[in-house]
Design a protein around this motif. Structure first.
Motif, PDB file in Angstrom:
ATOM      1  N   VAL A  85       9.387   2.781 -16.442  1.00  0.00           N
ATOM      2  CA  VAL A  85       9.096   2.938 -18.092  1.00  0.00           C
ATOM      3  C   VAL A  85       8.992   1.510 -18.555  1.00  0.00           C
ATOM      4  CG1 VAL A  85       9.845   3.680 -20.347  1.00  0.00           C
ATOM      5  CG2 VAL A  85       9.736   5.191 -18.342  1.00  0.00           C
ATOM      6  N   SER A 123       4.639  14.185 -14.992  1.00  0.00           N
ATOM      7  CA  SER A 123       6.159  14.065 -15.349  1.00  0.00           C
ATOM      8  C   SER A 123       6.366  14.567 -16.730  1.00  0.00           C
ATOM      9  CB  SER A 123       6.177  12.582 -15.438  1.00  0.00           C
ATOM     10  OG  SER A 123       7.370  12.457 -16.387  1.00  0.00           O
ATOM     11  N   THR A 125       7.959  13.381 -19.046  1.00  0.00           N
ATOM     12  CA  THR A 125       7.579  12.438 -19.731  1.00  0.00           C
ATOM     13  C   THR A 125       6.265  12.504 -20.884  1.00  0.00           C
ATOM     14  OG1 THR A 125       7.894  10.062 -20.086  1.00  0.00           O
ATOM     15  CG2 THR A 125       6.382  10.679 -18.623  1.00  0.00           C
ATOM     16  N   ASN A 177      14.058  15.167 -13.515  1.00  0.00           N
ATOM     17  CA  ASN A 177      14.442  14.390 -13.223  1.00  0.00           C
ATOM     18  C   ASN A 177      15.047  14.499 -11.732  1.00  0.00           C
ATOM     19  OD1 ASN A 177      14.890  14.110 -16.135  1.00  0.00           O
ATOM     20  ND2 ASN A 177      15.868  12.144 -15.736  1.00  0.00           N
ATOM     21  N   ASN A 197      17.354   4.229 -12.891  1.00  0.00           N
ATOM     22  CA  ASN A 197      17.529   5.731 -13.119  1.00  0.00           C
ATOM     23  C   ASN A 197      19.193   5.883 -12.872  1.00  0.00           C
ATOM     24  OD1 ASN A 197      14.373   6.082 -11.837  1.00  0.00           O
ATOM     25  ND2 ASN A 197      14.859   6.651 -13.832  1.00  0.00           N
ATOM     26  N   LEU A 198      19.472   6.986 -13.442  1.00  0.00           N
ATOM     27  CA  LEU A 198      20.966   7.174 -13.457  1.00  0.00           C
ATOM     28  C   LEU A 198      21.596   7.248 -11.979  1.00  0.00           C
ATOM     29  CD1 LEU A 198      23.877   7.859 -14.887  1.00  0.00           C
ATOM     30  CD2 LEU A 198      22.960  10.243 -15.006  1.00  0.00           C
ATOM     31  N   THR A 214      26.773   1.288 -16.436  1.00  0.00           N
ATOM     32  CA  THR A 214      26.975   1.495 -17.981  1.00  0.00           C
ATOM     33  C   THR A 214      26.314   2.706 -18.308  1.00  0.00           C
ATOM     34  OG1 THR A 214      26.917  -1.084 -18.300  1.00  0.00           O
ATOM     35  CG2 THR A 214      26.306   0.225 -20.024  1.00  0.00           C
ATOM     36  N   VAL A 215      27.137   3.338 -19.172  1.00  0.00           N
ATOM     37  CA  VAL A 215      26.471   4.570 -19.876  1.00  0.00           C
ATOM     38  C   VAL A 215      25.868   4.412 -21.065  1.00  0.00           C
ATOM     39  CG1 VAL A 215      27.256   7.056 -20.752  1.00  0.00           C
ATOM     40  CG2 VAL A 215      28.160   6.156 -18.592  1.00  0.00           C
ATOM     41  N   TRP A 216      24.737   4.592 -21.198  1.00  0.00           N
ATOM     42  CA  TRP A 216      23.735   4.312 -22.331  1.00  0.00           C
ATOM     43  C   TRP A 216      24.070   5.170 -23.673  1.00  0.00           C
ATOM     44  CZ3 TRP A 216      23.050  -0.588 -21.257  1.00  0.00           C
ATOM     45  CH2 TRP A 216      22.482  -0.759 -19.901  1.00  0.00           C
ATOM     46  N   ARG A 229      20.336  15.628 -19.216  1.00  0.00           N
ATOM     47  CA  ARG A 229      18.789  15.523 -18.401  1.00  0.00           C
ATOM     48  C   ARG A 229      18.766  16.868 -17.393  1.00  0.00           C
ATOM     49  NH1 ARG A 229      18.237  12.576 -21.804  1.00  0.00           N
ATOM     50  NH2 ARG A 229      17.138  10.402 -21.812  1.00  0.00           N
ATOM     51  N   VAL A 266      25.263  12.632 -18.737  1.00  0.00           N
ATOM     52  CA  VAL A 266      25.673  11.716 -17.892  1.00  0.00           C
ATOM     53  C   VAL A 266      27.147  11.843 -17.137  1.00  0.00           C
ATOM     54  CG1 VAL A 266      25.866   9.166 -17.634  1.00  0.00           C
ATOM     55  CG2 VAL A 266      23.837  10.247 -19.007  1.00  0.00           C
ATOM     56  N   ARG A 289      19.985   3.368 -24.832  1.00  0.00           N
ATOM     57  CA  ARG A 289      18.932   2.714 -24.272  1.00  0.00           C
ATOM     58  C   ARG A 289      17.789   3.014 -25.128  1.00  0.00           C
ATOM     59  NH1 ARG A 289      17.295   4.130 -18.164  1.00  0.00           N
ATOM     60  NH2 ARG A 289      16.638   5.898 -19.102  1.00  0.00           N
ATOM     61  N   ASP A 292      15.302   6.453 -25.358  1.00  0.00           N
ATOM     62  CA  ASP A 292      16.068   7.543 -24.683  1.00  0.00           C
ATOM     63  C   ASP A 292      16.118   8.666 -25.826  1.00  0.00           C
ATOM     64  OD1 ASP A 292      16.442   6.689 -22.209  1.00  0.00           O
ATOM     65  OD2 ASP A 292      18.482   6.429 -22.330  1.00  0.00           O
TER      66      ASP A 292
HETATM   67  C1  UD1 Z   1      13.236   8.223 -16.806  1.00  0.00           C
HETATM   68  C2  UD1 Z   1      12.048   7.802 -17.231  1.00  0.00           C
HETATM   69  C3  UD1 Z   1      11.122   9.016 -17.296  1.00  0.00           C
HETATM   70  C4  UD1 Z   1      10.778   8.910 -16.022  1.00  0.00           C
HETATM   71  C5  UD1 Z   1      12.170   9.375 -15.122  1.00  0.00           C
HETATM   72  C6  UD1 Z   1      12.002   9.512 -13.659  1.00  0.00           C
HETATM   73  C7  UD1 Z   1      13.175   6.173 -19.375  1.00  0.00           C
HETATM   74  C8  UD1 Z   1      13.170   5.931 -20.798  1.00  0.00           C
HETATM   75  N1  UD1 Z   1      12.617   7.415 -19.062  1.00  0.00           N
HETATM   76  O1  UD1 Z   1      14.121   9.288 -17.445  1.00  0.00           O
HETATM   77  O2  UD1 Z   1       9.840   8.403 -18.129  1.00  0.00           O
HETATM   78  O3  UD1 Z   1       9.923  10.159 -15.819  1.00  0.00           O
HETATM   79  O4  UD1 Z   1      13.125   8.360 -15.506  1.00  0.00           O
HETATM   80  O5  UD1 Z   1      12.972   9.923 -13.093  1.00  0.00           O
HETATM   81  O6  UD1 Z   1      13.274   5.422 -18.371  1.00  0.00           O
HETATM   82  N2  UD1 Z   1      21.618   6.381 -17.915  1.00  0.00           N
HETATM   83  C9  UD1 Z   1      22.842   5.664 -18.137  1.00  0.00           C
HETATM   84  N3  UD1 Z   1      22.899   4.597 -17.398  1.00  0.00           N
HETATM   85  C10 UD1 Z   1      22.034   4.072 -16.465  1.00  0.00           C
HETATM   86  C11 UD1 Z   1      21.091   4.859 -16.079  1.00  0.00           C
HETATM   87  C12 UD1 Z   1      20.855   6.032 -17.020  1.00  0.00           C
HETATM   88  O7  UD1 Z   1      23.732   6.119 -18.737  1.00  0.00           O
HETATM   89  O8  UD1 Z   1      22.304   3.017 -15.835  1.00  0.00           O
HETATM   90  C13 UD1 Z   1      21.367   7.552 -18.586  1.00  0.00           C
HETATM   91  C14 UD1 Z   1      20.119   7.506 -19.519  1.00  0.00           C
HETATM   92  O9  UD1 Z   1      20.536   6.959 -21.005  1.00  0.00           O
HETATM   93  C15 UD1 Z   1      19.998   9.085 -19.705  1.00  0.00           C
HETATM   94  C16 UD1 Z   1      20.369   9.591 -18.386  1.00  0.00           C
HETATM   95  O10 UD1 Z   1      21.341   8.714 -17.841  1.00  0.00           O
HETATM   96  O11 UD1 Z   1      20.402   9.666 -20.780  1.00  0.00           O
HETATM   97  C17 UD1 Z   1      18.961   9.786 -17.330  1.00  0.00           C
HETATM   98  O12 UD1 Z   1      18.441   8.391 -17.405  1.00  0.00           O
HETATM   99  P1  UD1 Z   1      17.368   8.142 -16.114  1.00  0.00           P
HETATM  100  O13 UD1 Z   1      17.900   8.571 -14.867  1.00  0.00           O
HETATM  101  O14 UD1 Z   1      16.885   6.658 -16.271  1.00  0.00           O
HETATM  102  O15 UD1 Z   1      16.118   8.998 -16.533  1.00  0.00           O
HETATM  103  P2  UD1 Z   1      15.386   9.400 -17.738  1.00  0.00           P
HETATM  104  O16 UD1 Z   1      15.700   8.501 -19.138  1.00  0.00           O
HETATM  105  O17 UD1 Z   1      15.376  11.026 -18.145  1.00  0.00           O
END
Ligand code: UD1
Length: 336
Positions: A85, A123, A125, A177, A197-198, A214-216, A229, A266, A289, A292
Protein backbone atom coordinates in the motif's frame (compact mmCIF):
# COMPACT_ATOMS: atom_id res chain seq x y z
CA UNK A 1 -2.76 -27.43 -17.51
CA UNK A 2 -3.33 -24.45 -15.22
CA UNK A 3 -1.35 -21.23 -15.72
CA UNK A 4 -0.44 -19.65 -12.37
CA UNK A 5 0.83 -16.08 -12.76
CA UNK A 6 2.91 -14.89 -9.82
CA UNK A 7 3.22 -18.53 -8.83
CA UNK A 8 6.69 -18.25 -7.27
CA UNK A 9 5.45 -15.81 -4.61
CA UNK A 10 4.05 -16.35 -1.14
CA UNK A 11 0.46 -17.08 -2.05
CA UNK A 12 1.34 -18.54 -5.45
CA UNK A 13 3.60 -21.26 -4.06
CA UNK A 14 0.81 -22.37 -1.72
CA UNK A 15 -1.74 -22.35 -4.56
CA UNK A 16 0.71 -24.45 -6.61
CA UNK A 17 0.80 -27.03 -3.80
CA UNK A 18 -3.01 -27.13 -3.62
CA UNK A 19 -3.29 -27.63 -7.38
CA UNK A 20 -0.57 -30.31 -7.58
CA UNK A 21 -2.03 -32.12 -4.57
CA UNK A 22 -5.35 -32.20 -6.43
CA UNK A 23 -3.64 -33.89 -9.38
CA UNK A 24 -3.63 -30.84 -11.68
CA UNK A 25 -0.65 -29.80 -13.81
CA UNK A 26 0.72 -26.30 -13.30
CA UNK A 27 2.85 -23.87 -15.27
CA UNK A 28 4.07 -20.83 -13.34
CA UNK A 29 4.73 -17.53 -15.08
CA UNK A 30 6.59 -15.08 -12.85
CA UNK A 31 9.01 -12.19 -13.44
CA UNK A 32 10.67 -12.90 -10.06
CA UNK A 33 10.53 -9.20 -9.12
CA UNK A 34 9.37 -10.08 -5.61
CA UNK A 35 9.90 -13.82 -5.42
CA UNK A 36 12.56 -16.50 -5.51
CA UNK A 37 12.44 -19.54 -7.80
CA UNK A 38 13.73 -21.63 -4.86
CA UNK A 39 10.07 -21.66 -3.76
CA UNK A 40 9.22 -23.81 -6.79
CA UNK A 41 11.93 -26.36 -5.99
CA UNK A 42 10.40 -26.55 -2.49
CA UNK A 43 6.93 -27.05 -4.00
CA UNK A 44 8.43 -29.97 -5.95
CA UNK A 45 9.76 -31.57 -2.77
CA UNK A 46 6.44 -31.11 -0.95
CA UNK A 47 4.32 -32.58 -3.75
CA UNK A 48 6.81 -35.00 -5.34
CA UNK A 49 5.96 -33.46 -8.69
CA UNK A 50 7.46 -30.43 -10.45
CA UNK A 51 5.72 -27.32 -11.69
CA UNK A 52 6.70 -26.00 -15.09
CA UNK A 53 8.24 -22.54 -14.96
CA UNK A 54 8.52 -19.69 -17.42
CA UNK A 55 10.25 -16.51 -16.31
CA UNK A 56 8.26 -13.74 -17.99
CA UNK A 57 6.20 -10.68 -17.22
CA UNK A 58 2.40 -10.67 -17.54
CA UNK A 59 2.72 -7.37 -19.40
CA UNK A 60 4.50 -9.28 -22.19
CA UNK A 61 1.40 -10.36 -24.09
CA UNK A 62 3.30 -12.43 -26.65
CA UNK A 63 5.18 -14.37 -23.95
CA UNK A 64 1.91 -15.08 -22.15
CA UNK A 65 0.27 -16.17 -25.40
CA UNK A 66 3.14 -18.58 -26.14
CA UNK A 67 2.83 -20.15 -22.68
CA UNK A 68 -0.94 -20.54 -23.09
CA UNK A 69 -0.44 -22.25 -26.44
CA UNK A 70 2.70 -24.31 -25.72
CA UNK A 71 1.32 -25.78 -22.50
CA UNK A 72 -2.29 -26.21 -23.73
CA UNK A 73 -3.53 -24.15 -20.81
CA UNK A 74 -7.23 -24.50 -19.98
CA UNK A 75 -7.54 -22.04 -17.07
CA UNK A 76 -5.56 -19.20 -15.49
CA UNK A 77 -5.11 -18.25 -11.85
CA UNK A 78 -3.86 -14.67 -11.88
CA UNK A 79 -1.85 -13.60 -8.84
CA UNK A 80 0.98 -11.61 -10.41
CA UNK A 81 1.04 -8.03 -9.17
CA UNK A 82 2.48 -5.50 -6.75
CA UNK A 83 0.88 -5.37 -3.30
CA UNK A 84 2.38 -2.80 -0.93
CA UNK A 85 0.00 0.00 0.00
CA UNK A 86 2.70 2.50 1.03
CA UNK A 87 4.74 1.95 -2.13
CA UNK A 88 1.59 2.37 -4.23
CA UNK A 89 1.15 5.87 -2.81
CA UNK A 90 4.72 6.73 -3.81
CA UNK A 91 4.78 4.99 -7.21
CA UNK A 92 1.18 4.81 -8.46
CA UNK A 93 2.15 4.37 -12.12
CA UNK A 94 4.11 1.19 -11.35
CA UNK A 95 0.97 -0.17 -9.73
CA UNK A 96 -1.27 0.77 -12.67
CA UNK A 97 1.30 -0.66 -15.08
CA UNK A 98 1.96 -3.99 -13.33
CA UNK A 99 -1.52 -4.64 -11.99
CA UNK A 100 -3.94 -3.03 -14.46
CA UNK A 101 -1.94 -3.11 -17.72
CA UNK A 102 -0.57 -6.55 -16.75
CA UNK A 103 -4.10 -7.93 -16.29
CA UNK A 104 -5.28 -6.32 -19.52
CA UNK A 105 -2.48 -7.94 -21.53
CA UNK A 106 -3.12 -11.28 -19.86
CA UNK A 107 -6.81 -11.10 -20.80
CA UNK A 108 -5.89 -10.14 -24.37
CA UNK A 109 -3.52 -13.11 -24.63
CA UNK A 110 -6.21 -15.40 -23.20
CA UNK A 111 -8.77 -14.12 -25.69
CA UNK A 112 -6.34 -14.74 -28.55
CA UNK A 113 -5.54 -18.24 -27.32
CA UNK A 114 -9.18 -19.13 -26.68
CA UNK A 115 -8.73 -19.60 -22.91
CA UNK A 116 -11.79 -18.22 -21.11
CA UNK A 117 -11.45 -19.32 -17.48
CA UNK A 118 -9.75 -17.07 -14.93
CA UNK A 119 -9.54 -16.82 -11.16
CA UNK A 120 -8.31 -13.41 -10.04
CA UNK A 121 -6.58 -12.52 -6.82
CA UNK A 122 -8.43 -9.50 -5.47
CA UNK A 123 -8.40 -8.09 -1.97
CA UNK A 124 -10.72 -7.00 0.81
CA UNK A 125 -9.02 -3.65 0.34
CA UNK A 126 -11.52 -2.99 -2.51
CA UNK A 127 -14.20 -2.36 0.13
CA UNK A 128 -12.34 0.58 1.70
CA UNK A 129 -13.43 1.66 5.19
CA UNK A 130 -16.22 -0.73 6.28
CA UNK A 131 -19.72 0.81 6.65
CA UNK A 132 -20.76 -2.35 8.49
CA UNK A 133 -19.23 -5.63 9.67
CA UNK A 134 -18.81 -8.39 8.77
CA UNK A 135 -18.11 -7.38 5.19
CA UNK A 136 -20.19 -9.27 2.65
CA UNK A 137 -19.68 -9.21 -1.11
CA UNK A 138 -22.42 -6.64 -1.68
CA UNK A 139 -20.72 -4.02 0.52
CA UNK A 140 -19.92 -0.88 -1.51
CA UNK A 141 -16.50 -0.68 -3.16
CA UNK A 142 -14.41 2.38 -2.32
CA UNK A 143 -10.70 1.60 -2.12
CA UNK A 144 -8.62 4.28 -0.41
CA UNK A 145 -5.19 3.90 -2.03
CA UNK A 146 -3.69 3.25 -5.49
CA UNK A 147 -3.00 -0.43 -4.74
CA UNK A 148 -6.64 -0.98 -3.79
CA UNK A 149 -7.83 0.94 -6.83
CA UNK A 150 -5.77 -1.27 -9.16
CA UNK A 151 -7.52 -4.34 -7.70
CA UNK A 152 -10.88 -2.58 -8.12
CA UNK A 153 -10.17 -1.62 -11.75
CA UNK A 154 -9.15 -5.17 -12.65
CA UNK A 155 -12.40 -6.40 -11.09
CA UNK A 156 -14.26 -3.86 -13.26
CA UNK A 157 -12.40 -5.11 -16.33
CA UNK A 158 -13.46 -8.66 -15.52
CA UNK A 159 -17.09 -7.58 -15.01
CA UNK A 160 -16.95 -5.92 -18.44
CA UNK A 161 -15.52 -9.10 -19.99
CA UNK A 162 -18.35 -11.05 -18.42
CA UNK A 163 -20.95 -8.59 -19.75
CA UNK A 164 -19.54 -8.50 -23.27
CA UNK A 165 -18.82 -12.21 -23.77
CA UNK A 166 -21.20 -14.90 -22.67
CA UNK A 167 -18.60 -17.66 -22.65
CA UNK A 168 -16.12 -16.50 -19.96
CA UNK A 169 -15.84 -18.18 -16.56
CA UNK A 170 -14.56 -15.66 -14.04
CA UNK A 171 -13.79 -15.99 -10.34
CA UNK A 172 -12.91 -12.94 -8.24
CA UNK A 173 -11.50 -13.83 -4.82
CA UNK A 174 -11.27 -11.08 -2.21
CA UNK A 175 -8.59 -12.08 0.27
CA UNK A 176 -8.62 -10.87 3.84
CA UNK A 177 -5.23 -11.15 5.68
CA UNK A 178 -3.27 -14.21 4.51
CA UNK A 179 -0.72 -15.46 7.06
CA UNK A 180 0.95 -18.71 8.08
CA UNK A 181 2.86 -21.14 5.89
CA UNK A 182 2.71 -24.68 4.59
CA UNK A 183 2.88 -27.10 7.53
CA UNK A 184 6.20 -28.53 6.22
CA UNK A 185 7.93 -25.20 6.89
CA UNK A 186 9.43 -25.39 3.39
CA UNK A 187 7.53 -22.50 1.79
CA UNK A 188 6.32 -19.26 3.32
CA UNK A 189 6.33 -15.49 3.17
CA UNK A 190 9.71 -13.95 2.39
CA UNK A 191 9.23 -10.18 2.30
CA UNK A 192 11.95 -8.01 0.79
CA UNK A 193 13.39 -5.66 3.42
CA UNK A 194 11.36 -4.55 6.42
CA UNK A 195 7.96 -6.28 6.48
CA UNK A 196 4.91 -3.98 6.24
CA UNK A 197 2.47 -6.56 7.51
CA UNK A 198 1.95 -7.73 11.06
CA UNK A 199 2.61 -11.49 11.01
CA UNK A 200 5.98 -11.48 9.19
CA UNK A 201 7.14 -8.68 11.48
CA UNK A 202 6.07 -10.62 14.58
CA UNK A 203 7.87 -13.72 13.27
CA UNK A 204 11.10 -11.82 12.62
CA UNK A 205 11.01 -10.30 16.12
CA UNK A 206 10.37 -13.73 17.63
CA UNK A 207 13.49 -15.23 16.04
CA UNK A 208 15.60 -12.20 16.98
CA UNK A 209 16.06 -10.83 13.46
CA UNK A 210 14.37 -7.59 14.63
CA UNK A 211 14.45 -6.04 18.07
CA UNK A 212 10.79 -5.17 18.65
CA UNK A 213 7.43 -4.65 17.06
CA UNK A 214 5.58 -1.35 17.06
CA UNK A 215 1.84 -1.77 17.61
CA UNK A 216 0.23 0.93 15.51
CA UNK A 217 -2.30 2.32 17.96
CA UNK A 218 -4.12 0.97 21.04
CA UNK A 219 -6.93 3.53 21.15
CA UNK A 220 -9.26 2.01 18.54
CA UNK A 221 -12.87 1.22 19.47
CA UNK A 222 -12.06 -2.52 19.70
CA UNK A 223 -12.06 -4.82 22.76
CA UNK A 224 -8.37 -4.22 23.58
CA UNK A 225 -7.88 -0.99 21.61
CA UNK A 226 -5.68 -2.52 18.90
CA UNK A 227 -6.65 -3.17 15.28
CA UNK A 228 -8.78 -6.21 14.48
CA UNK A 229 -8.30 -8.21 11.27
CA UNK A 230 -9.49 -11.43 9.69
CA UNK A 231 -6.31 -13.49 9.47
CA UNK A 232 -6.63 -16.52 7.22
CA UNK A 233 -4.19 -19.41 6.86
CA UNK A 234 -2.54 -19.25 3.44
CA UNK A 235 -3.23 -22.98 2.89
CA UNK A 236 -6.97 -22.41 3.47
CA UNK A 237 -6.76 -19.49 1.06
CA UNK A 238 -4.95 -21.66 -1.50
CA UNK A 239 -7.64 -24.33 -1.27
CA UNK A 240 -10.22 -21.61 -1.98
CA UNK A 241 -8.63 -21.17 -5.43
CA UNK A 242 -9.06 -24.84 -6.17
CA UNK A 243 -12.69 -24.61 -5.07
CA UNK A 244 -13.30 -21.61 -7.34
CA UNK A 245 -11.70 -23.37 -10.28
CA UNK A 246 -13.92 -26.43 -9.76
CA UNK A 247 -16.97 -24.20 -9.49
CA UNK A 248 -16.27 -22.45 -12.79
CA UNK A 249 -17.62 -25.20 -14.99
CA UNK A 250 -20.28 -22.98 -16.53
CA UNK A 251 -19.87 -19.48 -17.96
CA UNK A 252 -20.50 -16.76 -15.40
CA UNK A 253 -18.88 -14.60 -12.77
CA UNK A 254 -18.32 -15.49 -9.14
CA UNK A 255 -17.20 -12.94 -6.53
CA UNK A 256 -16.27 -14.38 -3.14
CA UNK A 257 -14.67 -13.29 0.11
CA UNK A 258 -11.93 -15.59 1.41
CA UNK A 259 -11.71 -15.03 5.15
CA UNK A 260 -12.47 -16.90 8.36
CA UNK A 261 -15.23 -14.59 9.55
CA UNK A 262 -13.38 -14.06 12.82
CA UNK A 263 -11.55 -10.93 13.86
CA UNK A 264 -8.34 -11.12 15.92
CA UNK A 265 -6.60 -8.13 17.45
CA UNK A 266 -2.92 -7.24 17.12
CA UNK A 267 -2.38 -8.10 20.80
CA UNK A 268 -4.17 -11.43 20.39
CA UNK A 269 -1.84 -12.27 17.50
CA UNK A 270 1.24 -11.38 19.57
CA UNK A 271 0.05 -13.48 22.54
CA UNK A 272 -0.91 -16.44 20.41
CA UNK A 273 2.42 -16.34 18.60
CA UNK A 274 4.27 -16.23 21.93
CA UNK A 275 2.24 -19.12 23.32
CA UNK A 276 2.71 -21.48 20.38
CA UNK A 277 6.36 -20.61 19.75
CA UNK A 278 7.57 -20.35 23.34
CA UNK A 279 9.44 -17.21 22.28
CA UNK A 280 8.83 -13.65 23.40
CA UNK A 281 7.75 -10.87 21.07
CA UNK A 282 8.77 -7.55 22.61
CA UNK A 283 6.62 -4.63 21.47
CA UNK A 284 5.93 -0.97 22.09
CA UNK A 285 2.77 1.00 21.46
CA UNK A 286 3.05 3.61 18.70
CA UNK A 287 0.62 6.02 17.06
CA UNK A 288 -1.98 4.92 14.53
CA UNK A 289 -0.74 4.08 11.02
CA UNK A 290 -2.22 6.36 8.35
CA UNK A 291 -4.99 4.65 6.40
CA UNK A 292 -5.64 1.90 8.97
CA UNK A 293 -9.19 1.04 10.03
CA UNK A 294 -10.19 -0.19 13.50
CA UNK A 295 -11.65 -3.50 12.41
CA UNK A 296 -12.11 -5.49 9.22
CA UNK A 297 -13.44 -9.03 8.93
CA UNK A 298 -15.35 -11.08 6.42
CA UNK A 299 -18.69 -12.66 6.09
CA UNK A 300 -17.35 -15.79 4.32
CA UNK A 301 -20.72 -17.56 4.09
CA UNK A 302 -21.16 -17.09 0.35
CA UNK A 303 -17.98 -19.07 -0.41
CA UNK A 304 -19.37 -21.87 1.73
CA UNK A 305 -22.75 -21.83 0.03
CA UNK A 306 -21.39 -21.55 -3.49
CA UNK A 307 -18.36 -23.83 -3.41
CA UNK A 308 -18.53 -25.65 -0.09
CA UNK A 309 -15.34 -23.96 1.09
CA UNK A 310 -14.56 -22.76 4.57
CA UNK A 311 -11.36 -22.11 6.45
CA UNK A 312 -10.36 -24.87 8.86
CA UNK A 313 -7.08 -23.69 10.39
CA UNK A 314 -7.03 -21.73 13.67
CA UNK A 315 -5.03 -18.66 14.65
CA UNK A 316 -2.83 -20.99 16.72
CA UNK A 317 -2.04 -23.03 13.63
CA UNK A 318 -1.39 -19.89 11.58
CA UNK A 319 1.14 -18.72 14.18
CA UNK A 320 2.71 -22.16 14.63
CA UNK A 321 3.17 -22.64 10.88
CA UNK A 322 4.44 -19.11 10.32
CA UNK A 323 6.91 -19.63 13.16
CA UNK A 324 8.10 -22.99 11.79
CA UNK A 325 8.77 -21.47 8.36
CA UNK A 326 10.62 -18.49 9.88
CA UNK A 327 12.69 -20.66 12.22
CA UNK A 328 13.66 -23.10 9.47
CA UNK A 329 14.42 -20.22 7.07
CA UNK A 330 15.61 -17.30 9.21
CA UNK A 331 16.86 -15.40 6.15
CA UNK A 332 14.03 -16.59 3.87
CA UNK A 333 14.96 -18.31 0.61
CA UNK A 334 18.18 -16.29 0.36
CA UNK A 335 19.67 -18.32 3.20
CA UNK A 336 18.74 -21.64 1.59
C1 UD1 B 1 -2.57 -4.53 4.61
C2 UD1 B 1 -2.94 -3.54 3.57
C3 UD1 B 1 -4.02 -4.12 2.71
C4 UD1 B 1 -3.53 -5.41 2.08
C5 UD1 B 1 -3.09 -6.38 3.18
C6 UD1 B 1 -2.44 -7.59 2.58
C7 UD1 B 1 -2.43 -1.37 4.63
C8 UD1 B 1 -3.01 -0.12 5.19
N1 UD1 B 1 -3.33 -2.30 4.21
O1 UD1 B 1 -3.73 -4.80 5.38
O2 UD1 B 1 -4.41 -3.22 1.71
O3 UD1 B 1 -4.55 -6.01 1.32
O4 UD1 B 1 -2.13 -5.74 4.00
O5 UD1 B 1 -2.16 -8.53 3.57
O6 UD1 B 1 -1.23 -1.55 4.55
N2 UD1 B 1 0.32 -3.64 12.61
C9 UD1 B 1 1.06 -3.25 13.69
N3 UD1 B 1 2.43 -3.22 13.57
C10 UD1 B 1 3.07 -3.57 12.40
C11 UD1 B 1 2.29 -4.00 11.31
C12 UD1 B 1 0.91 -4.01 11.43
O7 UD1 B 1 0.53 -2.90 14.74
O8 UD1 B 1 4.31 -3.52 12.36
C13 UD1 B 1 -1.16 -3.69 12.75
C14 UD1 B 1 -1.88 -2.75 11.78
O9 UD1 B 1 -1.99 -1.47 12.32
C15 UD1 B 1 -3.22 -3.47 11.63
C16 UD1 B 1 -2.86 -4.96 11.78
O10 UD1 B 1 -1.58 -5.00 12.43
O11 UD1 B 1 -4.08 -3.13 12.68
C17 UD1 B 1 -2.73 -5.68 10.45
O12 UD1 B 1 -1.84 -4.96 9.61
P1 UD1 B 1 -1.30 -5.55 8.23
O13 UD1 B 1 -0.74 -6.90 8.45
O14 UD1 B 1 -0.39 -4.52 7.62
O15 UD1 B 1 -2.60 -5.75 7.36
P2 UD1 B 1 -3.74 -4.68 6.93
O16 UD1 B 1 -3.41 -3.32 7.34
O17 UD1 B 1 -5.04 -5.22 7.38
Amino acid sequence: MILLTGGAGYIGSHVAVALLDAGLDVVVLDNLSNSNPASLARVHSICGRPVHFQQADVRDEEAVYQVLKNYSVTAVIHLAGLKAVGESNERPLSYYDNNVVGSMRLLAAMQRAGVATIVFSSSATVYGAPSYLPLDESHSLAPTNPYGRTKFFVEEMLRDMHASRGDWRIGILRYFNPVGAHESGLIGEDPLGVPNNLMPFVAQVAIGRREKLTVWGNDYPTPDGTGVRDFIHVSDLAEGHLGALRQLKEPGILTLNLGTGEGSSVLQVIRTFEAVSGRSVPYEIGGRRTGDVAACYADPSLARTVMGWKSTRSLMQMCADHCRWQSMNPAGYAGA
